[in-house]
Design a protein around this motif. Structure first.
Motif, PDB file in Angstrom:
ATOM      1  N   ARG A   3       4.776 -28.951 -21.127  1.00 20.55           N
ATOM      2  CA  ARG A   3       5.288 -28.940 -19.756  1.00 20.55           C
ATOM      3  C   ARG A   3       6.097 -27.673 -19.532  1.00 20.55           C
ATOM      4  N   GLN A   4       6.003 -27.156 -18.335  1.00 20.18           N
ATOM      5  CA  GLN A   4       6.765 -25.966 -17.982  1.00 20.18           C
ATOM      6  C   GLN A   4       8.108 -26.381 -17.421  1.00 20.18           C
ATOM      7  N   ARG A   5       9.141 -25.592 -17.757  1.00 25.13           N
ATOM      8  CA  ARG A   5      10.480 -25.854 -17.235  1.00 25.13           C
ATOM      9  C   ARG A   5      11.025 -24.570 -16.638  1.00 25.13           C
ATOM     10  N   ALA A   6      11.828 -24.739 -15.628  1.00 17.19           N
ATOM     11  CA  ALA A   6      12.490 -23.578 -15.036  1.00 17.19           C
ATOM     12  C   ALA A   6      13.600 -23.116 -15.973  1.00 17.19           C
ATOM     13  N   ASP A   7      13.847 -21.824 -15.999  1.00 19.81           N
ATOM     14  CA  ASP A   7      14.902 -21.272 -16.855  1.00 19.81           C
ATOM     15  C   ASP A   7      16.257 -21.913 -16.587  1.00 19.81           C
ATOM     16  N   ILE A   8      16.516 -22.257 -15.353  1.00 21.18           N
ATOM     17  CA  ILE A   8      17.824 -22.792 -14.984  1.00 21.18           C
ATOM     18  C   ILE A   8      18.127 -24.105 -15.703  1.00 21.18           C
ATOM     19  N   THR A   9      17.120 -24.852 -16.108  1.00 21.40           N
ATOM     20  CA  THR A   9      17.358 -26.119 -16.796  1.00 21.40           C
ATOM     21  C   THR A   9      17.958 -25.911 -18.183  1.00 21.40           C
ATOM     22  N   GLU A  10      17.798 -24.744 -18.751  1.00 29.01           N
ATOM     23  CA  GLU A  10      18.319 -24.446 -20.088  1.00 29.01           C
ATOM     24  C   GLU A  10      19.622 -23.656 -20.058  1.00 29.01           C
ATOM     25  N   THR A  11      20.099 -23.310 -18.887  1.00 28.76           N
ATOM     26  CA  THR A  11      21.266 -22.443 -18.758  1.00 28.76           C
ATOM     27  C   THR A  11      22.512 -23.056 -19.381  1.00 28.76           C
ATOM     28  N   GLY A  12      22.724 -24.341 -19.189  1.00 29.40           N
ATOM     29  CA  GLY A  12      23.888 -25.009 -19.766  1.00 29.40           C
ATOM     30  C   GLY A  12      23.931 -24.869 -21.279  1.00 29.40           C
ATOM     31  N   LEU A  13      22.780 -25.005 -21.925  1.00 26.92           N
ATOM     32  CA  LEU A  13      22.713 -24.854 -23.380  1.00 26.92           C
ATOM     33  C   LEU A  13      23.043 -23.429 -23.808  1.00 26.92           C
ATOM     34  N   LEU A  14      22.561 -22.460 -23.047  1.00 32.42           N
ATOM     35  CA  LEU A  14      22.851 -21.066 -23.368  1.00 32.42           C
ATOM     36  C   LEU A  14      24.338 -20.757 -23.203  1.00 32.42           C
ATOM     37  N   LEU A  15      24.956 -21.322 -22.175  1.00 36.12           N
ATOM     38  CA  LEU A  15      26.377 -21.080 -21.949  1.00 36.12           C
ATOM     39  C   LEU A  15      27.238 -21.649 -23.069  1.00 36.12           C
ATOM     40  N   ASP A  16      26.741 -22.688 -23.736  1.00 33.82           N
ATOM     41  CA  ASP A  16      27.467 -23.251 -24.877  1.00 33.82           C
ATOM     42  C   ASP A  16      27.521 -22.278 -26.049  1.00 33.82           C
ATOM     43  N   GLU A  17      26.593 -21.334 -26.088  1.00 34.40           N
ATOM     44  CA  GLU A  17      26.469 -20.417 -27.220  1.00 34.40           C
ATOM     45  C   GLU A  17      27.192 -19.088 -27.036  1.00 34.40           C
ATOM     46  N   VAL A  18      27.708 -18.812 -25.844  1.00 35.24           N
ATOM     47  CA  VAL A  18      28.333 -17.512 -25.584  1.00 35.24           C
ATOM     48  C   VAL A  18      29.709 -17.685 -24.954  1.00 35.24           C
ATOM     49  N   ASP A  19      30.509 -16.647 -25.074  1.00 37.69           N
ATOM     50  CA  ASP A  19      31.804 -16.588 -24.410  1.00 37.69           C
ATOM     51  C   ASP A  19      31.704 -15.448 -23.409  1.00 37.69           C
ATOM     52  N   SER A  20      31.589 -15.784 -22.135  1.00 40.99           N
ATOM     53  CA  SER A  20      31.314 -14.775 -21.131  1.00 40.99           C
ATOM     54  C   SER A  20      32.313 -14.832 -19.995  1.00 40.99           C
ATOM     55  N   GLU A  21      32.554 -13.678 -19.379  1.00 38.24           N
ATOM     56  CA  GLU A  21      33.420 -13.605 -18.206  1.00 38.24           C
ATOM     57  C   GLU A  21      32.611 -13.664 -16.915  1.00 38.24           C
ATOM     58  N   ALA A  22      31.319 -13.309 -16.994  1.00 38.08           N
ATOM     59  CA  ALA A  22      30.479 -13.271 -15.798  1.00 38.08           C
ATOM     60  C   ALA A  22      29.060 -13.713 -16.140  1.00 38.08           C
ATOM     61  N   PHE A  23      28.410 -14.302 -15.150  1.00 37.31           N
ATOM     62  CA  PHE A  23      27.014 -14.714 -15.255  1.00 37.31           C
ATOM     63  C   PHE A  23      26.278 -13.998 -14.142  1.00 37.31           C
ATOM     64  N   ILE A  24      25.415 -13.057 -14.516  1.00 36.76           N
ATOM     65  CA  ILE A  24      24.684 -12.252 -13.540  1.00 36.76           C
ATOM     66  C   ILE A  24      23.231 -12.726 -13.515  1.00 36.76           C
ATOM     67  N   ALA A  25      22.779 -13.131 -12.326  1.00 40.52           N
ATOM     68  CA  ALA A  25      21.420 -13.657 -12.215  1.00 40.52           C
ATOM     69  C   ALA A  25      20.877 -13.404 -10.819  1.00 40.52           C
ATOM     70  N   ASP A  26      19.589 -13.703 -10.642  1.00 43.45           N
ATOM     71  CA  ASP A  26      18.971 -13.543  -9.331  1.00 43.45           C
ATOM     72  C   ASP A  26      19.063 -14.844  -8.542  1.00 43.45           C
ATOM     73  N   LYS A  27      18.463 -14.855  -7.370  1.00 49.01           N
ATOM     74  CA  LYS A  27      18.545 -16.000  -6.464  1.00 49.01           C
ATOM     75  C   LYS A  27      17.979 -17.285  -7.057  1.00 49.01           C
ATOM     76  N   ALA A  28      17.118 -17.170  -8.034  1.00 52.76           N
ATOM     77  CA  ALA A  28      16.533 -18.365  -8.651  1.00 52.76           C
ATOM     78  C   ALA A  28      17.602 -19.245  -9.298  1.00 52.76           C
ATOM     79  N   CYS A  29      18.727 -18.665  -9.640  1.00 51.17           N
ATOM     80  CA  CYS A  29      19.820 -19.412 -10.278  1.00 51.17           C
ATOM     81  C   CYS A  29      20.882 -19.871  -9.288  1.00 51.17           C
ATOM     82  N   ASP A  30      20.611 -19.750  -7.999  1.00 52.39           N
ATOM     83  CA  ASP A  30      21.564 -20.193  -6.980  1.00 52.39           C
ATOM     84  C   ASP A  30      21.415 -21.702  -6.788  1.00 52.39           C
ATOM     85  N   ALA A  31      22.092 -22.451  -7.648  1.00 51.67           N
ATOM     86  CA  ALA A  31      22.067 -23.915  -7.586  1.00 51.67           C
ATOM     87  C   ALA A  31      23.489 -24.440  -7.693  1.00 51.67           C
ATOM     88  N   ASP A  32      23.809 -25.426  -6.884  1.00 52.32           N
ATOM     89  CA  ASP A  32      25.167 -25.962  -6.861  1.00 52.32           C
ATOM     90  C   ASP A  32      25.630 -26.419  -8.244  1.00 52.32           C
TER      91      ASP A  32
END
Length: 76
Positions: A3-32
């Motif tokens: 099954r295909q998944r949108a990248d945004i569904t995995e973003t939470g897992l990625l954020l658990d792995e990094v310490d970041s001050e900013a998240f830079i993305a395109d409009k595809a990641c504009d989700a509440d």
């Protein structure tokens, strides 16, 4: 067939792995849900609003450049 998944569904897992001050993305990641997650973690969301969003977040080239410098990225 996997099954295909949108990248945004995995973003939470990625954020658990990094310490970041900013998240830079395109409009595809504009989700509440993602914006709220970033706010909870005190990460600046540098994401342009989709055109169908009722209330657009302000995003200027100045703020984008500032966030990119603070994360070590460069657009120059």
């Amino acid at each position: 067939m996997p099954r295909q998944r949108a990248d945004i569904t995995e973003t939470g897992l990625l954020l658990d792995e990094v310490d970041s001050e900013a998240f830079i993305a395109d409009k595809a990641c504009d989700a509440d849900a993602l914006i709220e997650l970033l706010e909870e973690r005190q990460i600046a969301a540098v994401i342009p609003s989709r055109k169908n969003r009722r209330i657009h977040r302000k995003l200027t080239s100045h703020s984008t450049k500032r966030e990119m410098k603070s994360t070590g990225s460069s657009s120059d």
